[in-house]
Scaffold this active site. Structure first.
Site, short mmCIF file in Angstrom:
data_model
loop_
_atom_site.label_atom_id
_atom_site.label_comp_id
_atom_site.label_asym_id
_atom_site.label_seq_id
_atom_site.Cartn_x
_atom_site.Cartn_y
_atom_site.Cartn_z
N ASP A 70 0.67 -1.18 -0.07
CA ASP A 70 -0.21 -0.11 0.03
C ASP A 70 0.95 1.44 0.18
OD1 ASP A 70 -2.02 -1.60 0.29
OD2 ASP A 70 -2.86 -0.75 1.94
N HIS A 127 3.77 -2.23 3.08
CA HIS A 127 3.70 -0.86 2.51
C HIS A 127 5.19 -0.80 1.88
CE1 HIS A 127 0.77 -1.04 5.71
NE2 HIS A 127 0.15 0.08 5.12
#
Length: 550
Positions: free
Chosen positions: A273, A424
């Site tokens: 992400d 992430h």
């Protein structure tokens, strides 16, 4: 007185008129020639003379030209007389014609086997369904002639029956036109009512948005919505009025589920992400290439705009790229216009930069509720969360072995075929992920897992529509996006909220009592088990209640 004159004999030679015997016809006047008939003897003589002259001429030509072929006169064909047909032949022909006609009539009207209401039967080929129903005495009841409200005007004056042929329900027009061919399976049932003539006014019926299922990690459109219709009718015979739904509206259904994929191959999806990042993303791409692994990157629109080449490189390396909103706003905390703008603007940026029109979304903080779906306006087909959270953002820049082990263990918690791991490359990603990522891949590959993109993970489930799996599907033409949440969902949310509030109050009271000695109070927030509304926020220590999801 004596007469001395002698009697004259006309036949006396001396008294005849002397007429020359050799008088020529040329010496006679033209008028006498024309009036004098020719004797048959003279005519025959002349004809013979002509033939003789013609034959002599032909002979002379033949002698003068010996090589010229002699012209032959065509032979006259003998006249053939037709024999009269005997009486026996005529009779045989008539009998043959009768036999052929009878055979033809039998073939046209031959019985053929059918099945009627589950029982074998024989009926005449070409029969209508009305004929079959009448001849078989099935005991079915006709419908009635009724008002717009359904009250009977005349009994048994409706349609005679309904029919299903080979499993297909026939309309009344099809029943009228159909003819038996043989081997059909026919099911007769009672006839429909015929409604009186009426005047009507039509109104459109809006569909609802509904959420079904009990999963957390994946939400997707399993059914698109269609408009319905309702008529306000006034009977011309009875004068009654009635409201009748003529076309049922089709609700939009959002299915909520977790994926548990059966089979010999075990599947898992790595997701990243908040990228792209000019520091982390290139390192992740190199690690993924080294292990032959494909992953899915959920990019922010603003970062995609900033690092365009890196976004394009993600796709060039064979990975999937999806939407993570424009600026990472929590969608459950903003109004509907902001929700639509966050999704649509980011999708537009990604398409302009990479050429990809994605309709997969990962909502920031995983917060995406039924109200969020309603506000999205049909711009997405799936909201993808996770089953395993690495919580790498908690350990930014920490690369000690204990921290790396924690990130790996968090990612592999409750791992199964169909798991989705959250990491992430932007935001909280960094050196800790660069260190942990190879260990996660090695552990799972050792256990026989195959790393796939989110689209391929959904395809492996085998029952998700391809338009959703592809990540690029859009709302089909002719469908609409609803403007309201189904009332049953609203009621269920209210009930869940009340239960959650009661649980929270009880937990707070218990915690306060137990901590009196220390002077501290601990609040515990529990959530309802219905994952349709359940949403865990991993970026803070609080949990949203069910009431927040509408």
């Amino acid at each position: 007185m004596e007469n001395n004159t002698a009697a004259t004999n006309p036949y006396d030679e001396g008294n005849r008129i002397k007429t020359p015997l050799s008088t020529s016809p040329r010496e006679l006047p033209d008028s006498e020639l024309r009036e004098r008939p020719r004797s048959r003897t003279v005519q025959s003589a002349r004809d013979a003379s002509r033939r003789y002259t013609a034959e002599n001429k032909e002979r002379e030509e033949q002698e003068a030209h010996p090589n010229r072929s002699k012209r032959r006169k065509p032979r006259k064909q003998p006249i053939r007389r037709r024999k009269k047909m005997g009486i026996g032949v005529v009779v045989a022909a008539i009998i043959g014609a009768i036999i052929v006609l009878l055979a033809l009539l039998y073939w046209i009207n031959r019985p053929v086997p059918v099945t009627i209401n589950g029982e074998p039967a024989e009926v005449r080929i070409g029969s209508s369904l009305q004929d079959v129903a009448h001849e078989e005495h099935l005991g079915i009841n006709p419908g009635n002639y009724v008002t717009v409200s359904g009250n009977v005007i005349r009994a048994n004056q409706g349609y005679a029956f309904n029919a299903k042929v080979n499993g297909k329900q026939f309309t009344h027009d099809e029943i009228e036109e159909y003819r038996i061919e043989g081997t059909e399976s026919i099911e007769f049932t009672d006839g429909d009512d015929i409604i009186e003539e009426y005047n009507s006014k039509t109104e459109r019926l809006e569909p609802y948005l509904r959420m079904e299922g009990s999963g957390y990690s994946l939400q997707y459109v399993s059914q698109w919505a269609r408009m319905g219709e309702k008529q306000y009718r006034t009977g011309k015979v009875s004068g009654e009025t009635a409201e009748v739904v003529t076309v049922e509206p089709q609700d939009c259904i959002i299915t909520c589920r977790d994926l548990f994929i059966e089979g010999d191959t075990k599947y898992v999806a790595l997701t990243f992400d908040d990228g792209p990042s000019d520091v982390n993303t290139p390192q992740y791409l190199d690690i993924l290439d080294r292990y032959g692994v494909k992953a899915t990157f959920y990019n922010l629109g603003e970062n995609t705009q900033t690092y365009q080449n890196i976004a394009r490189e993600v796709l060039a390396r064979g990975h999937q790229l999806c939407n993570h909103t424009m600026a990472h706003n929590q969608l459950t905390a903003v109004d509907n216009d902001t929700i639509r703008r966050e999704i649509a603007t980011s999708a537009e940026v990604i398409q302009n930069v990479t050429g990809l029109a994605t309709t997969h979304l990962r909502p920031p903080y995983g917060d995406f509720t039924e109200r969020s779906w309603l506000a999205s306006g049909g711009t997405i087909t799936a909201s993808v969360r996770w089953t395993g959270d690495s919580q790498d953002w908690r350990y930014t820049g920490m690369t000690d072995s204990e921290t790396i082990t924690t990130i790996v263990n968090n990612s592999l918690l409750n791992i199964h075929s169909g798991s989705i791991i959250l990491m992430h490359d932007g935001g909280g990603g960094g050196a800790q992920d660069v260190a942990a990522l190879p260990k996660i891949i090695e552990r799972l590959q050792a256990e026989g897992y195959k790393f796939v993109t989110i689209s391929d993970l959904m395809r492996a489930a085998g029952d998700i529509p391809e338009e959703v799996c592809s990540g690029t599907g859009t709302m089909p033409q002719g469908n609409v996006w609803p403007s309201e949440i189904h009332p049953d969902d609203i009621a269920a949310a209210a009930k869940a909220s009340a239960a959650s509030s009661a649980t929270t109050t009880t937990s707070e009271t218990t915690s306060s009592s137990s901590d009196d000695s220390t002077g501290s109070t601990t609040s515990t927030y529990d959530t309802d088990d219905d994952a349709t509304y359940y949403d865990d926020s991993y970026y803070d220590d609080t949990y949203a209640t069910d009431a927040d999801y509408l």
